[in-house]
Structures are given as structure tokens and as C-alpha cells.
Design a protein around this motif. Structure first.
Motif, PDB file in Angstrom:
ATOM      1  N   ARG A 199       0.831  -1.212   0.000  1.00 22.37           N
ATOM      2  CA  ARG A 199       0.000   0.000   0.000  1.00 22.37           C
ATOM      3  C   ARG A 199       0.860   1.255   0.000  1.00 22.37           C
ATOM      4  O   ARG A 199       1.774   1.396   0.802  1.00 22.37           O
ATOM      5  N   GLY A 200       0.540   2.140  -0.940  1.00 28.16           N
ATOM      6  CA  GLY A 200       1.248   3.416  -0.998  1.00 28.16           C
ATOM      7  C   GLY A 200       2.653   3.342  -1.549  1.00 28.16           C
ATOM      8  O   GLY A 200       3.382   4.328  -1.536  1.00 28.16           O
ATOM      9  N   HIS A 201       3.064   2.197  -2.042  1.00 30.25           N
ATOM     10  CA  HIS A 201       4.397   2.017  -2.611  1.00 30.25           C
ATOM     11  C   HIS A 201       4.268   1.819  -4.124  1.00 30.25           C
ATOM     12  O   HIS A 201       3.336   1.164  -4.588  1.00 30.25           O
ATOM     13  N   GLY A 202       5.229   2.331  -4.869  1.00 30.40           N
ATOM     14  CA  GLY A 202       5.231   2.117  -6.311  1.00 30.40           C
ATOM     15  C   GLY A 202       3.932   2.571  -6.951  1.00 30.40           C
ATOM     16  O   GLY A 202       3.529   3.719  -6.819  1.00 30.40           O
ATOM     17  N   PHE A 203       3.258   1.635  -7.613  1.00 30.25           N
ATOM     18  CA  PHE A 203       2.038   1.960  -8.347  1.00 30.25           C
ATOM     19  C   PHE A 203       0.768   1.584  -7.591  1.00 30.25           C
ATOM     20  O   PHE A 203      -0.318   1.582  -8.162  1.00 30.25           O
ATOM     21  N   SER A 204       0.880   1.236  -6.323  1.00 29.70           N
ATOM     22  CA  SER A 204      -0.308   0.818  -5.574  1.00 29.70           C
ATOM     23  C   SER A 204      -1.049   2.018  -5.001  1.00 29.70           C
ATOM     24  O   SER A 204      -0.522   3.119  -4.897  1.00 29.70           O
ATOM     25  N   GLU A 205      -2.270   1.764  -4.622  1.00 26.77           N
ATOM     26  CA  GLU A 205      -3.095   2.789  -4.002  1.00 26.77           C
ATOM     27  C   GLU A 205      -2.943   2.714  -2.490  1.00 26.77           C
ATOM     28  O   GLU A 205      -2.349   1.779  -1.963  1.00 26.77           O
ATOM     29  N   GLY A 206      -3.532   3.654  -1.801  1.00 28.34           N
ATOM     30  CA  GLY A 206      -3.565   3.618  -0.349  1.00 28.34           C
ATOM     31  C   GLY A 206      -2.429   4.392   0.287  1.00 28.34           C
ATOM     32  O   GLY A 206      -1.569   4.949  -0.379  1.00 28.34           O
ATOM     33  N   ASP A 207      -2.457   4.406   1.604  1.00 31.77           N
ATOM     34  CA  ASP A 207      -1.445   5.102   2.385  1.00 31.77           C
ATOM     35  C   ASP A 207      -0.404   4.122   2.881  1.00 31.77           C
ATOM     36  O   ASP A 207      -0.739   3.078   3.441  1.00 31.77           O
ATOM     37  N   ALA A 208       0.855   4.463   2.682  1.00 32.63           N
ATOM     38  CA  ALA A 208       1.947   3.640   3.181  1.00 32.63           C
ATOM     39  C   ALA A 208       2.066   3.834   4.686  1.00 32.63           C
ATOM     40  O   ALA A 208       2.141   4.957   5.169  1.00 32.63           O
ATOM     41  N   ARG A 209       2.031   2.729   5.390  1.00 27.46           N
ATOM     42  CA  ARG A 209       2.234   2.778   6.835  1.00 27.46           C
ATOM     43  C   ARG A 209       3.256   1.708   7.175  1.00 27.46           C
ATOM     44  O   ARG A 209       3.507   0.808   6.393  1.00 27.46           O
ATOM     45  N   SER A 210       3.818   1.780   8.293  1.00 22.12           N
ATOM     46  CA  SER A 210       4.840   0.821   8.707  1.00 22.12           C
ATOM     47  C   SER A 210       4.277  -0.588   8.735  1.00 22.12           C
ATOM     48  O   SER A 210       3.093  -0.807   8.974  1.00 22.12           O
ATOM     49  N   ALA A 211       5.133  -1.557   8.503  1.00 22.23           N
ATOM     50  CA  ALA A 211       4.735  -2.966   8.603  1.00 22.23           C
ATOM     51  C   ALA A 211       4.570  -3.370  10.062  1.00 22.23           C
ATOM     52  O   ALA A 211       4.079  -4.449  10.356  1.00 22.23           O
ATOM     53  N   TYR A 212       4.985  -2.510  10.952  1.00 20.33           N
ATOM     54  CA  TYR A 212       4.905  -2.795  12.380  1.00 20.33           C
ATOM     55  C   TYR A 212       3.745  -2.002  12.988  1.00 20.33           C
ATOM     56  O   TYR A 212       3.620  -0.809  12.777  1.00 20.33           O
ATOM     57  N   GLY A 213       2.881  -2.669  13.722  1.00 25.43           N
ATOM     58  CA  GLY A 213       1.800  -1.991  14.409  1.00 25.43           C
ATOM     59  C   GLY A 213       0.522  -1.860  13.616  1.00 25.43           C
ATOM     60  O   GLY A 213      -0.445  -1.299  14.089  1.00 25.43           O
ATOM     61  N   THR A 214       0.505  -2.336  12.393  1.00 25.50           N
ATOM     62  CA  THR A 214      -0.708  -2.316  11.585  1.00 25.50           C
ATOM     63  C   THR A 214      -0.780  -3.606  10.770  1.00 25.50           C
ATOM     64  O   THR A 214       0.245  -4.086  10.290  1.00 25.50           O
ATOM     65  N   PRO A 215      -1.954  -4.167  10.613  1.00 24.58           N
ATOM     66  CA  PRO A 215      -2.079  -5.407   9.837  1.00 24.58           C
ATOM     67  C   PRO A 215      -2.242  -5.161   8.333  1.00 24.58           C
ATOM     68  O   PRO A 215      -2.423  -6.114   7.577  1.00 24.58           O
ATOM     69  N   ASP A 216      -2.155  -3.934   7.883  1.00 28.70           N
ATOM     70  CA  ASP A 216      -2.453  -3.613   6.480  1.00 28.70           C
ATOM     71  C   ASP A 216      -1.692  -4.465   5.480  1.00 28.70           C
ATOM     72  O   ASP A 216      -2.278  -5.045   4.565  1.00 28.70           O
ATOM     73  N   TYR A 217      -0.377  -4.525   5.609  1.00 24.34           N
ATOM     74  CA  TYR A 217       0.420  -5.266   4.627  1.00 24.34           C
ATOM     75  C   TYR A 217       0.143  -6.762   4.719  1.00 24.34           C
ATOM     76  O   TYR A 217       0.110  -7.453   3.704  1.00 24.34           O
ATOM     77  N   VAL A 218      -0.054  -7.259   5.919  1.00 23.51           N
ATOM     78  CA  VAL A 218      -0.367  -8.681   6.099  1.00 23.51           C
ATOM     79  C   VAL A 218      -1.680  -9.006   5.391  1.00 23.51           C
ATOM     80  O   VAL A 218      -1.779  -9.987   4.656  1.00 23.51           O
ATOM     81  N   ILE A 219      -2.671  -8.169   5.584  1.00 22.39           N
ATOM     82  CA  ILE A 219      -3.963  -8.385   4.933  1.00 22.39           C
ATOM     83  C   ILE A 219      -3.803  -8.352   3.418  1.00 22.39           C
ATOM     84  O   ILE A 219      -4.348  -9.204   2.703  1.00 22.39           O
ATOM     85  N   ASP A 220      -3.047  -7.406   2.915  1.00 22.19           N
ATOM     86  CA  ASP A 220      -2.835  -7.311   1.471  1.00 22.19           C
ATOM     87  C   ASP A 220      -2.137  -8.549   0.913  1.00 22.19           C
ATOM     88  O   ASP A 220      -2.508  -9.068  -0.138  1.00 22.19           O
ATOM     89  N   VAL A 221      -1.110  -9.013   1.612  1.00 21.49           N
ATOM     90  CA  VAL A 221      -0.373 -10.189   1.143  1.00 21.49           C
ATOM     91  C   VAL A 221      -1.262 -11.434   1.194  1.00 21.49           C
ATOM     92  O   VAL A 221      -1.254 -12.254   0.269  1.00 21.49           O
TER      93      VAL A 221
END
Length: 117
Positions: free
Chosen positions: A51-73
Motif C-alpha cells: 500500500r502506498g508504494h510504487g504503483f499501488s493505491e492507499g497510504d503507506a504505513r509501517s509494517a509494524y503496528g498495523t495489519p495492512d500489509y499482512v492483509i494485502d499479502v
């Protein structure tokens, strides 16, 4: 590939990476050679932009303290397993950082792939 696709589909490998600040991250900067090598040896490969990296949408947040990247993967893994040319029974996930190497994808396939590359 010579001989066409395997009857059960190709095994898949998901490449994950640790947190890279969005202003530094480039979509094609890392893993290109790895993906090419595996693809040439009969694997479907996938590396997302978090999220929020390269060509993706969304807000980049740390991989620590949020499940966002885990959910995306996990969502990407589920989607890849639905592709008709992927063997949903085999696959693997890998990464080059502690977070990526212990990524939540690792247990997503019940049987690790047995192909050698």
C-alpha cells in the motif's frame, strides 16, 4: 515452457519485502532477476507493491503496528491460488528481510513446492 503447463498448474512463489520508505521504493528495483529465474524454471511469480508504494493505491504505513500489509499479502495469495494456471496446492513465499522471510504467506500452502529451480 516446453511441453506446456502441468496438468495441475504451475507452483507459485510470492516475493515479499520488508518496509522500504515509499519515497525510496521502486517497483522494478529488486527481485527482477529472481523472478525471471524462477519463471524460466516453471514457477508463477508475484511481487506486489505494498500500500502506498510504487504503483499501488492507499497510504503507506509501517509494517509494524498495523495489519495492512499482512492483509494485502494474504488477499494476494488467495487471489493467486484462484488463477486457473496455478497449482493451488503448492507454493511458497520468500523475502529478504526478517518481516518478509517470516511473512504470513508461508503457511498459505499446505504442501511446499517440490520443484527444483
Amino acid at each position: 515452457m516446453p511441453g506446456g503447463a502441468p496438468a495441475d498448474g504451475w507452483p507459485a512463489i510470492i516475493f515479499n519485502y520488508g518496509y522500504i520508505p515509499p519515497e525510496v521504493y521502486r517497483t522494478t528495483e529488486r527481485y527482477v532477476a529472481y523472478q525471471d529465474g524462477f519463471a524460466r524454471n516453471g514457477y508463477v511469480t508475484f511481487k506486489s507493491d505494498y500500500r502506498g508504494h510504487g504503483f499501488s493505491e492507499g497510504d503507506a504505513r509501517s509494517a509494524y503496528g498495523t495489519p495492512d500489509y499482512v492483509i494485502d499479502v494474504l488477499n494476494a495469495t488467495a487471489s493467486i491460488k484462484q488463477l486457473p494456471y496455478v497449482d493451488a496446492r503448492t507454493g511458497s513465499a520468500c523475502g529478504a528481510t526478517p518481516w518478509a522471510a517470516t511473512s504470513p504467506c508461508a503457511p498459505c500452502w499446505p504442501t511446499p513446492t517440490s520443484r527444483s529451480a
